[in-house]
Design a protein around this motif. Structure first.
Motif, PDB file in Angstrom:
ATOM      1  N   TRP A   9       0.825  -1.214   0.000  1.00 17.67           N
ATOM      2  CA  TRP A   9       0.000   0.000   0.000  1.00 17.67           C
ATOM      3  C   TRP A   9       0.859   1.263   0.000  1.00 17.67           C
ATOM      4  O   TRP A   9       0.433   2.300  -0.481  1.00 17.67           O
ATOM      5  CB  TRP A   9      -0.982  -0.010   1.169  1.00 17.67           C
ATOM      6  CG  TRP A   9      -2.112  -0.970   0.900  1.00 17.67           C
ATOM      7  CD1 TRP A   9      -2.380  -2.129   1.547  1.00 17.67           C
ATOM      8  CD2 TRP A   9      -3.100  -0.852  -0.133  1.00 17.67           C
ATOM      9  NE1 TRP A   9      -3.455  -2.748   0.982  1.00 17.67           N
ATOM     10  CE2 TRP A   9      -3.928  -1.989  -0.049  1.00 17.67           C
ATOM     11  CE3 TRP A   9      -3.365   0.097  -1.123  1.00 17.67           C
ATOM     12  CZ2 TRP A   9      -4.995  -2.214  -0.903  1.00 17.67           C
ATOM     13  CZ3 TRP A   9      -4.430  -0.107  -1.984  1.00 17.67           C
ATOM     14  CH2 TRP A   9      -5.233  -1.257  -1.874  1.00 17.67           C
ATOM     15  N   ASP A  11      -6.347  -1.782   2.605  1.00 18.56           N
ATOM     16  CA  ASP A  11      -5.520  -0.901   3.433  1.00 18.56           C
ATOM     17  C   ASP A  11      -6.377  -0.397   4.590  1.00 18.56           C
ATOM     18  O   ASP A  11      -7.195   0.504   4.430  1.00 18.56           O
ATOM     19  CB  ASP A  11      -5.030   0.278   2.573  1.00 18.56           C
ATOM     20  CG  ASP A  11      -4.088   1.173   3.358  1.00 18.56           C
ATOM     21  OD1 ASP A  11      -3.868   0.893   4.557  1.00 18.56           O
ATOM     22  OD2 ASP A  11      -3.580   2.142   2.771  1.00 18.56           O
ATOM     23  N   ALA A  41      -7.071   3.231   5.407  1.00 17.63           N
ATOM     24  CA  ALA A  41      -7.748   4.108   4.448  1.00 17.63           C
ATOM     25  C   ALA A  41      -9.250   3.867   4.446  1.00 17.63           C
ATOM     26  O   ALA A  41      -9.910   4.008   3.438  1.00 17.63           O
ATOM     27  CB  ALA A  41      -7.171   3.877   3.045  1.00 17.63           C
ATOM     28  N   ARG A 100      -5.173   1.809  -5.334  1.00 14.96           N
ATOM     29  CA  ARG A 100      -5.407   2.944  -4.440  1.00 14.96           C
ATOM     30  C   ARG A 100      -6.714   3.635  -4.797  1.00 14.96           C
ATOM     31  O   ARG A 100      -7.492   4.013  -3.920  1.00 14.96           O
ATOM     32  CB  ARG A 100      -4.220   3.916  -4.504  1.00 14.96           C
ATOM     33  CG  ARG A 100      -4.385   5.171  -3.685  1.00 14.96           C
ATOM     34  CD  ARG A 100      -4.651   4.906  -2.223  1.00 14.96           C
ATOM     35  NE  ARG A 100      -3.510   4.258  -1.558  1.00 14.96           N
ATOM     36  CZ  ARG A 100      -3.551   3.755  -0.331  1.00 14.96           C
ATOM     37  NH1 ARG A 100      -4.665   3.833   0.388  1.00 14.96           N
ATOM     38  NH2 ARG A 100      -2.496   3.173   0.193  1.00 14.96           N
ATOM     39  N   THR A 136      -9.951   4.276  -2.404  1.00 21.14           N
ATOM     40  CA  THR A 136     -10.560   5.595  -2.255  1.00 21.14           C
ATOM     41  C   THR A 136     -12.066   5.514  -2.497  1.00 21.14           C
ATOM     42  O   THR A 136     -12.872   6.027  -1.722  1.00 21.14           O
ATOM     43  CB  THR A 136      -9.933   6.581  -3.262  1.00 21.14           C
ATOM     44  OG1 THR A 136      -8.517   6.529  -3.118  1.00 21.14           O
ATOM     45  CG2 THR A 136     -10.427   7.994  -3.036  1.00 21.14           C
TER      46      THR A 136
END
Lengths: 421, 298
Positions: A65, A158, A161, A327, A331
């Motif tokens: 990550w 992750d 996050a 990623r 998000t």
């Protein structure tokens, strides 16, 4: 539990952390691709095992990550049909909003028809060590999600996050039994499997699974060609909680289904709603949201959670290995857990939303709605037990039976022949 | 001198080389791989190992022989129906089509420009319990009659019955039957018909003694091109079928893609292939030729 990875066998968390396989390795595990499989080698290899310790695995995940710390500006999202909000121009307002807020462009596709065939489609690609081209896929809890996890085909999330998720997720999908600690998945939506019927043809009230065995409905009964919903519903029907069911219970449930078989018109994939509205089917196994949606677009169907109890399932967002934009996927997955965004989705999808804070927001939308139709729709939505089940409802809902691989063979051999032949 | 003669001798072999390579890479190798897979044991998680476990075949047969027999029966019925419908159509286009021949053939192929699945699904709409077909039957008060001859099931439906599946098969594969017969008939010299009438043959015997025998190669090819894909089809049974119409193609498809049971899927495919090959050669024998390929290519 300090870390979500505690207590997991190391081979579960391995592999996901090494983003690329070498070409040689890829050729070795080339699955069934005709030329990749040399006859001399004689065999289709197993998923590569792990020699990594737990600590090393955890470090690898962190490192992975860190290597993917920044959004790339692109997200490829594959979902089921009719499973996201649709705007006037056939666009998806929530995705447009996401692009506006984050600058990430989204390629959205509705290519998942059911878990089993989708697994069959992506498995050879993943086995060959290649990217399937999607960063988020949506898979129902159950055999195929377990398989994806066991084969090391999912990237552990992750955990740093996911602030919106941990702040807003409902207890239903937080730390669920099928993915302890949300290592691999965040819920998209959940739903119930129950009975739907067309009151135009059935003028008595349907309350029990036994109604699916009523000879009066011969040739007008629909069931699912599905290894989870059909068997687990049958277990509920014989008064057993699927989660704690034994092999003896499975045999009884299989007998129940065999007895029902001569009355069944067809074991459907996803295509039962149209026949139900048209009258080819009078009564069918059904998913809650499908029926709510069909009624919202003009049908007049009824959905019941039978008194004996019913299966509850969750469709989960997850990141397949070799995803090119992990990623961006993280998000997005956390982004949809903001109550406002979740409301946008819930108002369209009509399944059980993973964010309970949407209920007051939908009520507020009902108050603000200008047309009477909209007002009615939103009120109905916020008050519907199909979308916000009550505590009493939850006590009747059961998760699918979790199967180990020996149990799975017995389970498959009992239930598959019923709907496959 | 000898070099160039050798080269000349080898030239035909060089020329067929691409075809041979194509055949080896895309047919022989996959077939051998499939044969090898069919004798493996294992599962997706632990991998599959070559164990020469031939009992997968007998196991597969004992589990799914009903679907096998059903596929062959559906194949035979659908092929027979296709022949009955296709021969007059091909005959008419070949002998009466005149200058419209090519437009008529185009019309025959026109539905093929729409996706196979969509066409089959449309039959689903037409045949559904409250669809066009049954509504007409009700309006014309022939529903009882249709039930008596078993075209409509006792619960009043066509969809999800064998009738729907065989009907779908006939509809979808009809052009494969018409075209080869048409090609054979088109080659029949109309002067032969005049000659036979000069020799005092009436129309019926001119047809049975001259036209029909000359068109037999076309009929043979048509039967092959129709029966083989029909017997292994799974789309029609998926869309139009119900609980009692599953064909072996459906089983192979689910074994492979849903259950990831590659050995069983491969074994079933081999049994199907063997059954079809034996059937085709037996049929060729019965028709009086030993050379299937020559017959089909004529």
């Amino acid at each position: 539990m300090n870390s979500p990875l505690d207590g997991l066998p190391p081979d579960l968390v391995r592999g996901l952390t090494s983003p690329r396989l070498s070409r040689r390795r890829a050729l070795q595990i080339g699955g069934l691709s005709a030329l990749g499989l040399s006859l001399a080698a004689c065999g289709i290899p197993a998923a590569p095992g792990s020699k990594l310790g737990l600590h090393a695995a955890r470090e690898q995940i962190t490192k992975f990550w860190m290597q993917h710390a920044k959004n790339t500006g692109q997200l490829n999202f594959e979902n089921w049909p009719l499973y996201i909000d649709v705007g006037k121009g056939n666009d998806h307002p929530s995705l447009d909003l996401f692009t506006k807020q984050t600058g990430i462009k989204v390629k959205y596709d509705e290519g998942i028809q059911d878990d089993d065939s989708y697994f069959g489609k992506i498995q050879p690609v993943l086995a060959a060590g290649q990217s399937i081209g999607w960063d988020i896929i949506v898979i129902t809890n159950g055999i195929y999600l377990d398989r994806l996890v066991n084969l090391d085909y999912l990237i552990p999330l992750d955990q740093n996050a996911m602030p919106n998720f941990y702040a807003n997720a409902s207890p239903l999908v937080l730390d669920p039994s099928f993915d302890r600690g949300n290592v691999y998945t965040m819920a998209w939506q959940s739903g119930m499997t129950g009975i739907a019927y067309n009151p135009k043809y059935i003028d008595r009230e349907i309350t029990s699974w036994e109604d699916l065995q009523d000879p009066a409905f011969r040739g007008k009964i629909g069931m699912f060609a599905d290894i989870e919903d059909t068997p687990n519903s049958a277990l509920c029907a014989i008064g057993v909680n699927p989660e704690t069911s034994t092999e003896a219970d499975w045999r009884k449930a299989a007998d129940w289904l065999k007895k029902q078989r001569p009355l069944v018109r067809k074991y459907y994939q996803q295509d039962y709603v149209a026949p139900l509205s048209k009258g080819d089917l009078w009564i069918s196994l059904a998913w809650s949201g499908d029926i709510f949606q069909a009624n919202a677009s003009g049908s007049n169907l009824k959905f019941v959670v039978p008194k004996e109890g019913a299966p509850l399932w969750t469709d989960n967002m997850c990141i397949p290995v070799h995803a090119q934009h992990p990623r961006d996927a993280m998000t997005y997955m956390d982004w949809v857990y903001q109550p406002k965004i979740a409301t946008l989705l819930a108002e369209y999808i009509n399944y059980i939303t993973p964010v309970p804070a949407t209920q007051p927001l939908i009520m507020a939308d009902a108050k603000a709605a200008k047309s009477k139709d909209d007002k009615e729709f939103y009120t109905q939505l916020a008050e519907s037990p199909l979308i916000f089940p009550s505590k009493a409802d939850y006590s009747k809902l059961h998760r699918y039976r979790v199967l180990d691989s020996a149990e799975e063979q017995v389970w498959d051999s009992l239930f598959e022949p019923i709907y496959q032949s | 001198m000898t070099w160039s003669r050798l080269r000349a001798k080898l030239a035909p072999y060089w020329l067929v080389l691409p075809a041979w390579l194509w055949l080896v890479i895309f047919f022989v190798v996959p077939t051998l791989v499939m044969l090898s897979v069919s004798t493996m044991t294992g599962n997706l998680l632990d991998g599959f190992k070559q164990t020469w476990h031939w009992s997968t075949y007998s196991h597969g047969w004992s589990l799914y022989h009903v679907q096998f027999v059903r596929s062959i029966v559906y194949g035979l019925i659908a092929t027979a129906l296709c022949l009955v419908i296709a021969y007059p159509v091909a005959y008419w286009i070949a002998f009466r089509g005149g200058r419209h021949k090519s437009s008529l053939l185009f019309l025959l192929l026109l539905p093929f420009f729409v996706s196979f699945v969509i066409r089959t699904q449309s039959w689903g709409f037409i045949l559904s319990d409250h669809g066009l077909a049954l509504n007409w039957a009700r309006d014309l008060h022939v529903l009882g009659l249709l039930k008596d001859v078993h075209l409509v099931s006792s619960s009043g439906s066509i969809l999800q019955t064998p009738v729907a599946v065989v009907g779908g098969l006939v509809y979808n594969f009809l052009p494969f039957t018409v075209l080869p017969i048409y090609v054979a008939l088109e080659r029949v010299d109309p002067a032969l018909l005049e000659a036979s009438s000069d020799l005092y043959a009436n129309k019926a015997s001119a047809f049975s003694k001259v036209v029909l025998p000359l068109s037999m190669p076309g009929v043979f090819a048509a039967v092959l091109l129709t029966f083989v894909p029909v017997a292994s089809d799974y789309v029609n049974a998926t869309i139009l079928g119900g609980t009692k119409t599953t064909m072996i193609g459906n089983i192979i498809q689910t074994e492979y893609f849903t259950n990831s049971d590659y050995p069983t899927a491969a074994a079933l495919s081999f049994i199907l292939m063997a059954a079809l090959l034996i059937g085709v050669f037996a049929y060729a024998r019965a028709l009086g030729t030993e050379d299937v390929l020559e017959m089909a290519a004529r």
